[in-house]
Design an enzyme around this catalytic site. Structure first.
Site, PDB file in Angstrom:
ATOM      1  N   SER A   1       0.828  -1.211   0.000  1.00  0.00           N
ATOM      2  CA  SER A   1       0.000   0.000   0.000  1.00  0.00           C
ATOM      3  C   SER A   1       0.855   1.250   0.000  1.00  0.00           C
ATOM      4  O   SER A   1       1.958   1.256   0.564  1.00  0.00           O
ATOM      5  CB  SER A   1      -0.878  -0.022   1.257  1.00  0.00           C
ATOM      6  OG  SER A   1      -1.463   1.240   1.480  1.00  0.00           O
TER       7      SER A   1
ATOM      8  N   LYS B   1       1.959  -3.932   6.421  1.00  0.00           N
ATOM      9  CA  LYS B   1       2.403  -3.831   5.021  1.00  0.00           C
ATOM     10  C   LYS B   1       3.920  -3.624   4.963  1.00  0.00           C
ATOM     11  O   LYS B   1       4.614  -4.225   4.134  1.00  0.00           O
ATOM     12  CB  LYS B   1       1.670  -2.694   4.302  1.00  0.00           C
ATOM     13  CG  LYS B   1       0.168  -2.952   4.138  1.00  0.00           C
ATOM     14  CD  LYS B   1      -0.109  -4.211   3.326  1.00  0.00           C
ATOM     15  CE  LYS B   1      -1.559  -4.614   3.269  1.00  0.00           C
ATOM     16  NZ  LYS B   1      -1.797  -5.942   2.698  1.00  0.00           N
TER      17      LYS B   1
ATOM     18  N   TYR C   1      -2.115  -1.546  10.860  1.00  0.00           N
ATOM     19  CA  TYR C   1      -2.363  -2.007   9.491  1.00  0.00           C
ATOM     20  C   TYR C   1      -1.173  -1.637   8.597  1.00  0.00           C
ATOM     21  O   TYR C   1      -0.632  -2.475   7.868  1.00  0.00           O
ATOM     22  CB  TYR C   1      -3.662  -1.380   8.949  1.00  0.00           C
ATOM     23  CG  TYR C   1      -3.728  -1.377   7.444  1.00  0.00           C
ATOM     24  CD1 TYR C   1      -4.017  -2.550   6.744  1.00  0.00           C
ATOM     25  CD2 TYR C   1      -3.457  -0.211   6.709  1.00  0.00           C
ATOM     26  CE1 TYR C   1      -4.034  -2.549   5.360  1.00  0.00           C
ATOM     27  CE2 TYR C   1      -3.478  -0.214   5.331  1.00  0.00           C
ATOM     28  CZ  TYR C   1      -3.763  -1.378   4.667  1.00  0.00           C
ATOM     29  OH  TYR C   1      -3.762  -1.381   3.291  1.00  0.00           O
TER      30      TYR C   1
HETATM   31  C1  UD1 Z   1      -6.802   4.102   3.749  1.00  0.00           C
HETATM   32  C2  UD1 Z   1      -5.391   3.771   4.101  1.00  0.00           C
HETATM   33  C3  UD1 Z   1      -4.777   2.928   3.027  1.00  0.00           C
HETATM   34  C4  UD1 Z   1      -5.569   1.670   2.868  1.00  0.00           C
HETATM   35  C5  UD1 Z   1      -7.002   2.010   2.549  1.00  0.00           C
HETATM   36  C6  UD1 Z   1      -7.749   0.686   2.573  1.00  0.00           C
HETATM   37  C7  UD1 Z   1      -3.964   5.284   5.341  1.00  0.00           C
HETATM   38  C8  UD1 Z   1      -3.301   6.616   5.358  1.00  0.00           C
HETATM   39  N1  UD1 Z   1      -4.651   5.009   4.244  1.00  0.00           N
HETATM   40  O1  UD1 Z   1      -6.757   4.977   2.607  1.00  0.00           O
HETATM   41  O2  UD1 Z   1      -3.473   2.572   3.351  1.00  0.00           O
HETATM   42  O3  UD1 Z   1      -5.018   0.871   1.870  1.00  0.00           O
HETATM   43  O4  UD1 Z   1      -7.528   2.919   3.527  1.00  0.00           O
HETATM   44  O5  UD1 Z   1      -9.026   0.766   2.938  1.00  0.00           O
HETATM   45  O6  UD1 Z   1      -3.865   4.537   6.262  1.00  0.00           O
HETATM   46  N2  UD1 Z   1     -13.036  10.640   3.519  1.00  0.00           N
HETATM   47  C9  UD1 Z   1     -14.041  11.540   3.851  1.00  0.00           C
HETATM   48  N3  UD1 Z   1     -15.211  11.040   4.335  1.00  0.00           N
HETATM   49  C10 UD1 Z   1     -15.450   9.704   4.494  1.00  0.00           C
HETATM   50  C11 UD1 Z   1     -14.409   8.798   4.142  1.00  0.00           C
HETATM   51  C12 UD1 Z   1     -13.219   9.307   3.665  1.00  0.00           C
HETATM   52  O7  UD1 Z   1     -13.866  12.750   3.723  1.00  0.00           O
HETATM   53  O8  UD1 Z   1     -16.528   9.341   4.956  1.00  0.00           O
HETATM   54  C13 UD1 Z   1     -11.759  11.161   2.986  1.00  0.00           C
HETATM   55  C14 UD1 Z   1     -10.575  10.825   3.861  1.00  0.00           C
HETATM   56  O9  UD1 Z   1     -10.389  11.804   4.832  1.00  0.00           O
HETATM   57  C15 UD1 Z   1      -9.454  10.762   2.830  1.00  0.00           C
HETATM   58  C16 UD1 Z   1     -10.132  10.320   1.537  1.00  0.00           C
HETATM   59  O10 UD1 Z   1     -11.525  10.543   1.749  1.00  0.00           O
HETATM   60  O11 UD1 Z   1      -8.926  12.048   2.664  1.00  0.00           O
HETATM   61  C17 UD1 Z   1      -9.914   8.854   1.218  1.00  0.00           C
HETATM   62  O12 UD1 Z   1     -10.246   8.094   2.373  1.00  0.00           O
HETATM   63  P1  UD1 Z   1     -10.333   6.494   2.355  1.00  0.00           P
HETATM   64  O13 UD1 Z   1     -11.214   6.059   1.245  1.00  0.00           O
HETATM   65  O14 UD1 Z   1     -10.683   6.045   3.748  1.00  0.00           O
HETATM   66  O15 UD1 Z   1      -8.870   6.020   1.960  1.00  0.00           O
HETATM   67  P2  UD1 Z   1      -7.444   6.398   2.605  1.00  0.00           P
HETATM   68  O16 UD1 Z   1      -7.591   6.892   4.002  1.00  0.00           O
HETATM   69  O17 UD1 Z   1      -6.745   7.258   1.632  1.00  0.00           O
END
Ligand code: UD1
Length: 343
Positions: free
Chosen positions: A125, A154, A150
């Protein structure tokens, strides 16, 4: 057809990779314990491929069962997805995460050595880059101390791979560092099936649009980015799936007995959370109910891939647009309907 074991093959990326492998002429063999996936995935795969996919319900930590599957199926290569992936949960249940994510990797590698199977693709990842100092990140960008258990699984996973190859064990391995996979198969027969309230952005968006969730909360709009929301490299899951096929084909033609390499798998483009929401609104034709909330602990401001290495060395490039990915995710959500997929 060459039988390839896909551990975690009933999961989101695993199931799409089963399709990509079959389309490339391999025989996908799924191993999954269904702890975070559903049997209905197998029906979806059968509809897409026109025939049932071989599937074994087992725990990857169970050496004897895994060995038996390798022998019975005459496995010739492995794509190892099986792992837990919820960042928050990993902080509450560290031993479960270390046991499952690392125990399964070690067991798979032991069985590979015992059976003379050399080719392994490992799901890593972009979390290993933490908060990058420079963007886009290349494979040579520094690895940061892990922000979660997590993420640590990795990083340690990658070390297990490189140490084993350094010891000249006859394994040819590629670790793929995924950015943010989204979307679904365009047939809407398979897609992401989060259990309970989704942690990830796109399932939360599509469930909100379908009326399952009331409102999306955007976690922070005060980041140092053009619109204040976080930036990610969102990659269509079918593009990501096809990267595994390219990696496997590359391993098959490597002549040395031991080999280890790492590739970023992203589009090379960063999009903000707000851009994603706007694009979703335009492809679905409906406004999304969202609000801006506080930042989520542990989130990275911005991360996207330099995909030059995977483009040039594996001959793979992301082909599908953000619009396509969101249209496919929305079609999949509509196929699921308005019931909470978690039941
Ligand atoms: C996270 C993990 C990544 C992992 C992936 C698997 C980290 C930093 N990242 O990715 O390693 O492989 O999950 O599931 O540990 N967001 C919102 N509202 C929501 C959900 C998300 O605003 O309800 C935003 C988050 O703040 C982020 C972006 O959307 O900025 C992406 O979030 P998400 O889909 O959870 O993925 P990551 O956090 O990037």
């Amino acid at each position: 057809m060459i039988p390839i074991l896909i551990t975690g093959g009933a999961g989101f990326i695993g199931s799409h990779t089963a399709v990509a492998l079959a389309e490339a002429g391999f025989k996908p063999v799924i191993l999954d314990d269904f702890s975070n996936s559903q049997q209905s995935v197998l029906q979806g795969l059968e509809t897409i491929l026109g025939h049932p996919v071989s599937c074994h319900v087992a725990d990857c930590n169970d050496y004897n069962t895994v060995l038996d599957i390798f022998q019975r199926e005459k496995i010739r290569g492995v794509i190892h997805f099986a792992a837990f992936k919820a960042v928050g949960e990993s902080m509450d249940e560290p031993l479960r995460y270390y046991h499952n994510n690392l125990g399964s990797l070690i067991t798979i590698m032991e069985v590979m050595l015992a059976t003379g199977v050399s080719d392994l693709i490992f799901s890593s990842s972009c979390t290993v880059y933490g908060e990058p100092e420079e963007l886009p990140v290349t494979e040579l960008s520094p690895i940061q101390p892990p922000a979660s258990v997590y993420g640590n699984t990795k990083q340690i996973g990658e070390e297990i791979l490189s140490d084993t190859v350094k010891a000249d064990k006859p394994l040819k391995i590629i670790a793929l560092r995924y950015f943010n996979p989204i979307g679904a198969h365009p047939s809407a027969q398979i897609g992401e099936l989060p259990l309970g309230v989704p942690n990830n952005l796109v399932p939360y968006i599509t469930q909100t649009a379908a009326g399952i969730r009331e409102q999306l909360t955007i976690f922070g709009d005060d980041y140092p980015t053009p619109d204040g929301t976080c930036i990610r490299d969102f990659i269509h899951v079918m593009d990501l799936a096809e990267a595994h096929v390219s990696a496997l084909q590359a391993l098959q033609v490597i002549n040395t007995t031991s080999h280890y390499d790492i590739f970023n798998v992203g589009t090379g483009q960063g999009n903000s959370v707000l851009e994603l929401v706007r694009t979703f609104e335009s492809v679905s034709g409906q406004p999304l109910n969202y609000r801006i909330g506080p930042r989520r602990a542990g989130d990275i401001t911005a991360v996207f891939a330099d995909a030059t290495k995977v483009n040039t060395r594996l001959g793979w490039k992301a082909k599908r647009s953000l619009k396509e990915a969101l249209a496919d995710a929305w079609r999949w959500q509509q196929h699921l309907g308005t019931s909470d997929s978690a039941g």
